[in-house]
Design a protein around this motif. Structure first.
Motif, PDB file in Angstrom:
ATOM      1  N   THR A 120       0.818  -1.216   0.000  1.00  0.00           N
ATOM      2  CA  THR A 120       0.000   0.000   0.000  1.00  0.00           C
ATOM      3  C   THR A 120       0.849   1.262   0.000  1.00  0.00           C
ATOM      4  O   THR A 120       0.312   2.370   0.030  1.00  0.00           O
ATOM      5  CB  THR A 120      -0.924   0.025   1.224  1.00  0.00           C
ATOM      6  OG1 THR A 120      -0.125  -0.144   2.413  1.00  0.00           O
ATOM      7  CG2 THR A 120      -1.958  -1.089   1.151  1.00  0.00           C
ATOM      8  N   GLY A 121       2.164   1.105  -0.019  1.00  0.00           N
ATOM      9  CA  GLY A 121       3.071   2.253  -0.002  1.00  0.00           C
ATOM     10  C   GLY A 121       4.475   1.776   0.314  1.00  0.00           C
ATOM     11  O   GLY A 121       4.768   0.583   0.256  1.00  0.00           O
ATOM     12  N   ARG A 122       5.348   2.709   0.661  1.00  0.00           N
ATOM     13  CA  ARG A 122       6.743   2.370   0.939  1.00  0.00           C
ATOM     14  C   ARG A 122       6.926   1.898   2.385  1.00  0.00           C
ATOM     15  O   ARG A 122       6.141   2.250   3.267  1.00  0.00           O
ATOM     16  CB  ARG A 122       7.638   3.592   0.688  1.00  0.00           C
ATOM     17  CG  ARG A 122       7.487   4.205  -0.709  1.00  0.00           C
ATOM     18  CD  ARG A 122       7.885   3.219  -1.799  1.00  0.00           C
ATOM     19  NE  ARG A 122       7.570   3.711  -3.123  1.00  0.00           N
ATOM     20  CZ  ARG A 122       8.352   4.517  -3.837  1.00  0.00           C
ATOM     21  NH1 ARG A 122       9.504   4.935  -3.352  1.00  0.00           N
ATOM     22  NH2 ARG A 122       7.982   4.896  -5.047  1.00  0.00           N
ATOM     23  N   ASP A 161     -10.402   1.083  -2.979  1.00  0.00           N
ATOM     24  CA  ASP A 161     -11.153   1.007  -4.227  1.00  0.00           C
ATOM     25  C   ASP A 161     -10.266   1.060  -5.466  1.00  0.00           C
ATOM     26  O   ASP A 161     -10.774   1.111  -6.584  1.00  0.00           O
ATOM     27  CB  ASP A 161     -12.152   2.178  -4.306  1.00  0.00           C
ATOM     28  CG  ASP A 161     -13.213   2.086  -3.216  1.00  0.00           C
ATOM     29  OD1 ASP A 161     -13.543   0.962  -2.817  1.00  0.00           O
ATOM     30  OD2 ASP A 161     -13.686   3.141  -2.774  1.00  0.00           O
ATOM     31  N   THR A 162      -8.959   1.075  -5.276  1.00  0.00           N
ATOM     32  CA  THR A 162      -8.073   1.235  -6.421  1.00  0.00           C
ATOM     33  C   THR A 162      -6.805   0.417  -6.243  1.00  0.00           C
ATOM     34  O   THR A 162      -6.400   0.127  -5.116  1.00  0.00           O
ATOM     35  CB  THR A 162      -7.696   2.722  -6.611  1.00  0.00           C
ATOM     36  OG1 THR A 162      -6.797   2.847  -7.715  1.00  0.00           O
ATOM     37  CG2 THR A 162      -7.021   3.283  -5.368  1.00  0.00           C
ATOM     38  N   THR A 163      -6.219   0.053  -7.366  1.00  0.00           N
ATOM     39  CA  THR A 163      -4.901  -0.589  -7.346  1.00  0.00           C
ATOM     40  C   THR A 163      -3.875   0.309  -8.042  1.00  0.00           C
ATOM     41  O   THR A 163      -2.857  -0.166  -8.542  1.00  0.00           O
ATOM     42  CB  THR A 163      -4.943  -1.970  -8.032  1.00  0.00           C
ATOM     43  OG1 THR A 163      -5.495  -1.817  -9.348  1.00  0.00           O
ATOM     44  CG2 THR A 163      -5.770  -2.959  -7.240  1.00  0.00           C
ATOM     45  N   ALA A 164      -4.160   1.613  -8.069  1.00  0.00           N
ATOM     46  CA  ALA A 164      -3.205   2.563  -8.661  1.00  0.00           C
ATOM     47  C   ALA A 164      -1.865   2.471  -7.931  1.00  0.00           C
ATOM     48  O   ALA A 164      -1.824   2.318  -6.708  1.00  0.00           O
ATOM     49  CB  ALA A 164      -3.760   3.979  -8.560  1.00  0.00           C
ATOM     50  N   HIS A 165      -0.800   2.522  -8.684  1.00  0.00           N
ATOM     51  CA  HIS A 165       0.586   2.505  -8.165  1.00  0.00           C
ATOM     52  C   HIS A 165       0.995   1.154  -7.570  1.00  0.00           C
ATOM     53  O   HIS A 165       2.044   1.060  -6.940  1.00  0.00           O
ATOM     54  CB  HIS A 165       0.812   3.589  -7.108  1.00  0.00           C
ATOM     55  CG  HIS A 165       0.297   4.940  -7.495  1.00  0.00           C
ATOM     56  ND1 HIS A 165       0.784   5.617  -8.595  1.00  0.00           N
ATOM     57  CD2 HIS A 165      -0.663   5.729  -6.953  1.00  0.00           C
ATOM     58  CE1 HIS A 165       0.149   6.775  -8.704  1.00  0.00           C
ATOM     59  NE2 HIS A 165      -0.742   6.869  -7.736  1.00  0.00           N
ATOM     60  N   ILE A 166       0.181   0.111  -7.762  1.00  0.00           N
ATOM     61  CA  ILE A 166       0.498  -1.142  -7.065  1.00  0.00           C
ATOM     62  C   ILE A 166       1.789  -1.776  -7.581  1.00  0.00           C
ATOM     63  O   ILE A 166       2.579  -2.311  -6.808  1.00  0.00           O
ATOM     64  CB  ILE A 166      -0.696  -2.133  -7.129  1.00  0.00           C
ATOM     65  CG1 ILE A 166      -0.501  -3.245  -6.088  1.00  0.00           C
ATOM     66  CG2 ILE A 166      -0.885  -2.732  -8.525  1.00  0.00           C
ATOM     67  CD1 ILE A 166      -1.754  -4.025  -5.787  1.00  0.00           C
TER      68      ILE A 166
END
Length: 366
Positions: free
Chosen positions: A51-53, A90-95
């Motif tokens: 979900t992030g760094r 609701d999104t998989t942006a940047h996954i």
């Protein structure tokens, strides 16, 4: 229900949880002793949601122990739980970027892909297929009682999705597909290992009494202290109070300079009365190996500016080797992708074999 009856029920639940923790702690201590004697007998599963760094909290809370277990000779596996991102988002942006950066940070921190299998949920179909028989082994009430399901639902503000409700069962698939018998966790995640043990036991009792398929994994309870964010709250990517492992020295300095303190000039360590100052002292203590109280006494009346300067220097010095290794690895992202592809290949082989064993035990061989 009378107030007295309700109070008795709450007390009973509390006593049950306390007894469960004590049993898990005893099992954890015994397992750690056994690992020291014969690490090759143990298989470990840990992981992260992309979900992030990753930040310093992740390093001191879990990654450092993963590296130590790997280097002791424990059969180590790390899952990048990409499907679990959509339990509450609701999104998989940047996954893709998040996944690859996890792999970079793992390796920069000392995870060796020759010794540790790194893989993703979405690339291992047979592992996810275990969800079907496993779901039949738990009740809806057991899923609703899981504290992570409750807290994630409250934090996200979303309606309860089917995936979030079955999140504990999905984690059981992660652990059991590779026959992991140790799972390093914090106290808060103990219910996940307990439901995994329940699923393993029920499957063996129902379908494989003579030849058990799954071990009942033991939780290795982390002794790592809770690491506050730079603002005194829990360290979290969503709060923006975390020092990312991959941040530059300049980015780290800027973040620490912006962190809030208070109006009192003398620096003292008091997490309850002075959470923000104490969070900075805790961070400095972790990266230097010093007692935060000792650091506070040393800075004394020099004030928040001197404290922040000390934290900046200490954190950047600690992270310098990690950043250098990370920067070198990032020059060859094809290699990083190859590491993940190889891990996925190994995980598929293991998952396919486990699924075949499950089908055999259930008589589903046609």
């Amino acid at each position: 229900m009378t107030d007295e009856t309700q109070e008795q029920q709450i007390t009973a639940v509390g006593n049950e949880m306390s007894a469960s923790f004590l049993a898990a702690k005893k099992r954890s201590d015994a397992t750690l002793a056994a690992i020291e004697q014969n690490p090759g007998k143990f298989t470990m599963l840990t992981g992260d949601r992309p979900t992030g760094r990753l930040h310093l909290g992740h390093y001191f809370g879990s990654i450092r122990e993963r590296v130590a277990m790997q280097n002791r000779g424990v059969n180590s596996n790390i899952i990048i739980a990409d499907y679990q991102v959509i339990t509450d988002r609701d999104t998989t942006a940047h996954i893709e970027d998040n996944v690859l950066n996890l792999v970079l940070d793992y390796m920069a921190a000392g995870i060796d892909p020759e010794k540790t299998m790194i893989f993703t949920h979405s690339a291992v179909p047979a592992e996810n297929q275990l969800m079907l028989p496993f779901l039949s082994l738990v009740t809806e009430a057991e899923l609703h009682r899981n504290p992570t399901v409750k807290s994630e639902m409250e934090a996200s503000g979303h309606a309860l999705t089917g995936l979030l409700l079955t999140y504990p069962v999905h984690q059981a698939c992660d652990i059991l597909f590779c026959k992991a018998n140790v799972v390093p966790i914090g106290k808060d995640n103990l219910p996940h290992v307990e439901i995994t043990r329940t699923i393993a036991r029920r499957f063996n009792e129902r379908y494989a009494k003579k030849h058990p398929v799954f071990p009942e994994p033991a939780a290795i309870l982390s002794e790592a202290p809770e690491i506050p964010g730079l603002d005194g709250r829990k360290m979290s990517k969503s709060y923006g109070n975390s020092i990312m492992l991959g941040a530059t020295a300049q980015e780290t300095a800027k973040l620490i300079k912006k962190s809030p303190t208070d109006s009192e000039r003398r620096i003292t360590f008091d997490p309850i009365v002075r959470p923000q100052v104490s969070a900075l002292l805790t961070t400095a203590g972790l990266v230097t190996g010093r007692d935060p109280k000792e650091i506070a006494e040393e800075i004394g009346d020099s004030g928040a500016g001197a404290l922040k300067a000390y934290v900046i220097e200490s954190v950047n010095s600690f992270l310098e080797p990690h950043r250098a290794r990370r920067e070198e690895l990032a020059k060859d992202m094809d290699y990083v992708r190859d590491v993940l592809a190889e891990g996925n290949k190994k995980a598929n082989a293991i998952a396919n074999e486990t699924l075949e064993q499950v089908r055999d035990a259930m008589g589903m061989r046609y």
